[in-house]
Scaffold this motif. Structure first.
Motif, PDB file in Angstrom:
ATOM      1  N   ARG A 107     -12.520   1.452  -0.074  1.00  0.00           N
ATOM      2  CA  ARG A 107     -11.323   2.073  -0.629  1.00  0.00           C
ATOM      3  C   ARG A 107     -11.409   3.568  -0.413  1.00  0.00           C
ATOM      4  N   GLY A 108     -10.223   4.160  -0.342  1.00  0.00           N
ATOM      5  CA  GLY A 108     -10.204   5.596  -0.091  1.00  0.00           C
ATOM      6  C   GLY A 108     -10.703   6.379  -1.286  1.00  0.00           C
ATOM      7  N   ASN A 112       0.836  -1.216   0.000  1.00  0.00           N
ATOM      8  CA  ASN A 112       0.000   0.000   0.000  1.00  0.00           C
ATOM      9  C   ASN A 112       0.863   1.255   0.000  1.00  0.00           C
ATOM     10  N   ALA A 113       1.886   1.252   0.870  1.00  0.00           N
ATOM     11  CA  ALA A 113       2.726   2.439   1.012  1.00  0.00           C
ATOM     12  C   ALA A 113       3.367   2.785  -0.337  1.00  0.00           C
ATOM     13  N   LYS A 126       2.281   1.730  -3.300  1.00  0.00           N
ATOM     14  CA  LYS A 126       1.199   1.987  -4.251  1.00  0.00           C
ATOM     15  C   LYS A 126       0.693   3.431  -4.155  1.00  0.00           C
ATOM     16  N   TYR A 127       0.540   3.921  -2.897  1.00  0.00           N
ATOM     17  CA  TYR A 127      -0.067   5.247  -2.720  1.00  0.00           C
ATOM     18  C   TYR A 127       0.955   6.360  -2.517  1.00  0.00           C
ATOM     19  N   MET A 129      -4.257  10.600   4.059  1.00  0.00           N
ATOM     20  CA  MET A 129      -5.697  10.345   4.175  1.00  0.00           C
ATOM     21  C   MET A 129      -6.392  11.441   4.985  1.00  0.00           C
ATOM     22  N   GLU A 131     -11.577   9.248   6.001  1.00  0.00           N
ATOM     23  CA  GLU A 131     -11.018   8.043   5.384  1.00  0.00           C
ATOM     24  C   GLU A 131     -10.352   7.156   6.428  1.00  0.00           C
ATOM     25  N   SER A 175       1.262   9.035   5.096  1.00  0.00           N
ATOM     26  CA  SER A 175       0.494   8.222   6.047  1.00  0.00           C
ATOM     27  C   SER A 175       1.423   7.424   6.935  1.00  0.00           C
ATOM     28  N   GLY A 199      -6.619  -2.149  -7.071  1.00  0.00           N
ATOM     29  CA  GLY A 199      -6.929  -2.428  -5.645  1.00  0.00           C
ATOM     30  C   GLY A 199      -8.287  -3.094  -5.494  1.00  0.00           C
ATOM     31  N   THR A 200      -8.534  -3.710  -4.305  1.00  0.00           N
ATOM     32  CA  THR A 200      -9.815  -4.368  -4.056  1.00  0.00           C
ATOM     33  C   THR A 200     -10.504  -3.829  -2.803  1.00  0.00           C
ATOM     34  N   LYS A 207       0.073   9.901  -0.601  1.00  0.00           N
ATOM     35  CA  LYS A 207      -1.131  10.746  -0.747  1.00  0.00           C
ATOM     36  C   LYS A 207      -1.853  11.070   0.574  1.00  0.00           C
ATOM     37  N   LEU A 225      -9.538  -4.875   0.080  1.00  0.00           N
ATOM     38  CA  LEU A 225      -9.550  -6.026   0.978  1.00  0.00           C
ATOM     39  C   LEU A 225      -8.335  -6.097   1.884  1.00  0.00           C
ATOM     40  N   GLY A 226      -7.227  -5.524   1.382  1.00  0.00           N
ATOM     41  CA  GLY A 226      -5.943  -5.663   2.080  1.00  0.00           C
ATOM     42  C   GLY A 226      -6.007  -5.296   3.546  1.00  0.00           C
TER      43      GLY A 226
HETATM   44  P1  ADP Z   1      -6.669  -1.332  -1.780  1.00  0.00           P
HETATM   45  O1  ADP Z   1      -5.352  -0.840  -1.524  1.00  0.00           O
HETATM   46  O2  ADP Z   1      -6.755  -2.526  -2.546  1.00  0.00           O
HETATM   47  O3  ADP Z   1      -7.622  -0.249  -2.207  1.00  0.00           O
HETATM   48  P2  ADP Z   1      -6.630  -1.675   1.067  1.00  0.00           P
HETATM   49  O4  ADP Z   1      -7.553  -2.284   2.036  1.00  0.00           O
HETATM   50  O5  ADP Z   1      -5.264  -2.134   1.085  1.00  0.00           O
HETATM   51  O6  ADP Z   1      -7.216  -1.769  -0.381  1.00  0.00           O
HETATM   52  O7  ADP Z   1      -6.642  -0.130   1.361  1.00  0.00           O
HETATM   53  C1  ADP Z   1      -7.830   0.530   1.536  1.00  0.00           C
HETATM   54  C2  ADP Z   1      -7.703   1.992   1.178  1.00  0.00           C
HETATM   55  O8  ADP Z   1      -6.859   2.615   2.162  1.00  0.00           O
HETATM   56  C3  ADP Z   1      -7.020   2.319  -0.097  1.00  0.00           C
HETATM   57  O9  ADP Z   1      -7.940   2.297  -1.175  1.00  0.00           O
HETATM   58  C4  ADP Z   1      -6.450   3.674   0.130  1.00  0.00           C
HETATM   59  O10 ADP Z   1      -7.336   4.664  -0.180  1.00  0.00           O
HETATM   60  C5  ADP Z   1      -6.143   3.676   1.603  1.00  0.00           C
HETATM   61  N1  ADP Z   1      -4.708   3.447   1.886  1.00  0.00           N
HETATM   62  C6  ADP Z   1      -4.172   2.282   2.279  1.00  0.00           C
HETATM   63  N2  ADP Z   1      -2.862   2.465   2.501  1.00  0.00           N
HETATM   64  C7  ADP Z   1      -2.587   3.759   2.269  1.00  0.00           C
HETATM   65  C8  ADP Z   1      -1.405   4.553   2.290  1.00  0.00           C
HETATM   66  N3  ADP Z   1      -0.218   4.058   2.658  1.00  0.00           N
HETATM   67  N4  ADP Z   1      -1.481   5.850   1.936  1.00  0.00           N
HETATM   68  C9  ADP Z   1      -2.678   6.375   1.587  1.00  0.00           C
HETATM   69  N5  ADP Z   1      -3.840   5.687   1.520  1.00  0.00           N
HETATM   70  C10 ADP Z   1      -3.769   4.372   1.843  1.00  0.00           C
END
Ligand code: ADP
Length: 736
Positions: free
Chosen positions: A680-681, A634-635, A637-638, A666, A670, A721, A691-692, A664, A694-695
């Protein structure tokens, strides 16, 4: 002695007058009116008695003269007593005329037995009479003067009277005296040689009867009818006595030789007829004279007791009507209920009044304040004095039109609940003082009974309503129960279907994931081998493509893992394998597996090792690996530029793993929901299509199973974040 049947009349009259006077006096010994009436009656009584004695002694000259003088001994006081009575009745103080009157009366009394008053005799057919002398003339002048003064005084008083009742009373008194003085003085004529039969003593009786009538009918002298029954007894006795004496006189004339037997028969006759004569008199008296010969004490007691037994209002009304009509001979009876809301009276029960049941009547403020408020009976006749306003006049006219004689307040504990209306008596007598007192008490008893009955009927009605409402409510509950159970069956079948669908879905995910994972893992292995040069040297361009394939494959593996975890969580097959392991090592290895991806994205991926080596503790290595890799993924990815840092801290009883990035970030909202399933955010859908949601959900489930904590922090959108995972070090390996 020669008794003539006619001679009895003055004797009977004398006793009657005496009796009446005494009763009036005994009734109220302190009243001037009563006392002076009594004196007057005594003088008349003496006159009548002495007349009787004179008659029966007509053969004995000496005795006859003596008794004639006794007649005068009574008569000389008539002017003084009469005047005295007049003063008392017209509420005047004693005056010089009164004292003079008494002085004269006593003077004449002292002269009556001398030859200067009467002397010698005239002999008439009916008996003898003395001749008037000088003082007799003087006395006559005195007599006439006082009679005139009396009438003038009374007439003046009469003119000033406003109360109709008082006026009628006074009229009767004047009538009584008029009779007395128009007929009575004829008795003086035989003293002047005119041999008229002295029937004028009848005037004494008439006078007494008239005044007596006024007393009974118009509550004059405020006398209760204490002498009702006793007077009837006495009268019956006198009649019997008269009849018996008459019979004896007649019998002596014709059957003198059987005197003893005649006496016996007369006594037998007297004794045997007494009860029937008495009853007859009672009936007559009851009907024509006294109005009612009821025993007030008994009536009150009986009514009070009877009223306690009624619970039905109409029964109470009927009962009261029977009580009033039987005892008071009331012609009409009505009950008015007071309606507090609109301040009117409603006619609730009617017997004999010419008005419809249910008619409403307005309240009259004056009458309410003057009478009803003090629980006082309203007497229509007396109300006529109250010409306070047009309204009161209207009320009086209404009461007269409807022939209402009395309005009796019905009150319970000071609360007015209504009125009883009574019409006139059948005899047309006024309600006397005793009637009013009895009515007041019965009204009190009735008010309580009526209120009780009203309460009872209200409770009864309420009960019926309650029953109906309870029945309705039960019906409704039953109805809604039925529909509820229908809904329930529907719901449970829907639930069953959903569950079936859900488990089918889980099964599908599980199968699909399993089927996907194997080829993905082998793809990963082969790519790694190709990149490592196991199949010959790889040129730079191909290596670049391979790296991209590797990263995508990694992401697919992670996705499949998440899906698999979800299906396990939901099917309850998310099993843990708790074992002692080294956390630092696990974190470091996982970071290493993301090195390539971070580098490709131009991000710095840094591991902040703990100062001291962290001792191994119990956790599920595979599951915690999933958490760490999810959070690092996630870290990266975002975050578009900057760095991703992972740190491990040993804080007392727990280990804290911190993932911070310059990505990015939150918003506060969120932060709250990111751990929920499929959430999802904002903007994640567009920025990160693979993304799903679900993580983080899976991460939280895993951390929860470790009795740890997972939370996110961010200063806001665009400000990076921080995700923190806290694990307990004291978890036992037994823990599932
Ligand atoms: P996904 O990443 O598949 O959307 P996750 O459950 O992993 O699903 O994350 C849920 C949501 O949390 C993400 O859609 C995102 O908006 C937010 N998020 C998760 N990790 C971070 C991060 N490191 N920085 C910013 N937003 C995050």
């Amino acid at each position: 002695m020669n008794i003539n049947i006619i001679d009895i009349i003055p004797l009977v009259s004398s006793i009657f007058v005496f009796f009446l006077g005494t009763i009036v006096f005994l009734k109220n010994t302190k009243s001037r009116i009563n006392f002076t009436f009594f004196l007057h009656a005594i003088s008349i009584s003496v006159w009548l008695f002495a007349t009787f004695m004179m008659f029966i002694n007509r053969n004995n000259l000496e005795k006859a003269i003596f008794w004639d003088r006794v007649v005068y001994a009574g008569v000389v006081f008539i002017p003084a007593f009469m005047y005295h009575f007049g003063l008392a009745y017209t509420k005047k103080k004693r005056n010089i005329i009164l004292y003079l009157g008494y002085a004269l009366s006593f003077t004449f009394l002292s002269l009556v037995f001398t030859k200067y008053f009467v002397n010698d005799i005239f002999v008439y057919k009916w008996g003898i009479h003395t001749k008037a002398q000088l003082f007799h003339h003087v006395f006559l002048a005195y007599f006439i003067a006082y009679v005139l003064i009396w009438f003038v005084g009374f007439f003046v008083y009469y003119k000033k009277i406003t109360s109709p009742v008082a006026k009628t009373q006074t009229k009767y008194i004047i009538l009584g005296f008029l009779l007395l003085f128009s007929i009575g003085p004829l008795a003086y004529l035989p003293a002047y040689g005119i041999g008229i039969y002295p029937f004028s003593y009848i005037s004494g009786v008439l006078f007494t009867i008239i005044v007596f009538y006024a007393i009974v009918k118009y509550r004059l002298l405020n006398i209760k009818l204490v002498f009702r029954s006793s007077s009837v007894y006495l009268l019956s006795l006198l009649i019997i006595f008269g009849l018996a004496s008459g019979a004896k006189v007649l019998a002596e004339k014709f059957f003198n030789e059987f005197a003893f037997w005649v006496d016996l028969m007369v006594i037998f006759f007297a004794v045997s007829t007494f009860p029937s004569i008495k009853n007859l008199f009672f009936r007559w008296a009851n009907k024509y004279f006294f109005t009612s010969l009821y025993d007030s004490g008994k009536l009150i007691l009986k009514t009070g007791n009877d009223l306690k037994t009624f619970l039905n209002i109409d029964k109470i009304y009927e009962y009261l009507f029977s009580v009033f009509s039987r005892n008071l001979h009331t012609k009409a009876f009505g009950v008015l209920n007071y309606n507090e809301e609109n301040g009117t009276y409603k006619l609730q029960y009617n017997q004999g009044f010419k008005v419809k049941k249910g008619t409403d009547f307005d309240r009259n403020p004056v009458v309410e304040a003057k009478f009803i408020a003090h629980n006082e009976i309203v007497i229509t006749e007396e109300l006529k004095n109250l010409h306070y306003s047009k309204k009161t006049k209207d009320l009086i006219e209404l009461l007269e039109k409807l022939e209402v004689e009395l309005l009796i307040p019905l009150k319970v504990k000071g609360n007015q609940i209504g009125l009883i209306a009574l019409g006139p008596k059948e005899t047309n007598e006024a309600y006397n003082e005793e009637d009013l007192q009895v009515l007041e008490i019965i009204a009190g008893q009735s008010a309580v009974a009526i209120e009780n009955a009203q309460l009872y009927s209200r409770v009864k009605k309420f009960n019926i309503r309650l029953k109906k409402e309870v029945k309705d409510a039960i019906g409704e509950v039953e109805k809604s129960n039925r529909s509820l159970s229908q809904t329930n069956t529907k719901l449970s079948s829907a639930y069953k279907k959903l569950k079936q669908l859900d488990s089918a879905k889980n099964e599908f995910i599980s199968i699909a994931s399993h089927q996907l994972r194997t080829p993905l893992t082998s793809i990963k292995g082969f790519i790694s081998m190709i990149m490592d040069g196991d199949y010959g040297k790889v040129d730079k361009e191909v290596d670049g493509a391979l790296k991209k394939i590797f990263i995508s494959n990694e992401r697919l593996i992670k996705l499949v893992n998440d899906l698999l975890s979800l299906s396990r969580i939901e099917s309850g097959k998310f099993n843990f394998n708790f074992k002692k392991d080294d956390i630092t090592e696990l974190v470091e290895e996982t970071i290493d597996s993301f090195k390539l991806e971070a580098k490709e994205k131009g991000l710095r991926l840094k591991f902040n090792k703990p100062d001291k080596k962290v001792k191994p503790f119990v956790f599920d290595q595979n599951k915690v690996h999933e958490v760490i890799s999810n959070l690092i993924d996630n870290a990266i990815k975002y975050t578009e530029e900057g760095q991703v840092e992972v740190g491990v801290e040993d804080v007392g009883g727990k280990i804290r793993i911190i993932f911070s990035d310059s990505g990015k970030g939150m918003g506060p909202q969120e932060l709250e929901y990111v751990f929920e399933k499929f959430r999802r955010g904002e903007g994640s859908n567009s920025s990160n299509t693979d993304g799903t949601g679900l993580g983080l959900y899976v991460c939280k489930k895993i951390v929860d199973a470790h009795q740890g904590k997972i939370y996110a922090k961010s200063e806001g959108v665009g400000k990076g974040s921080e995700f923190v995972v806290e694990l307990r070090k004291d978890l036992s390996s037994e823990k599932k």
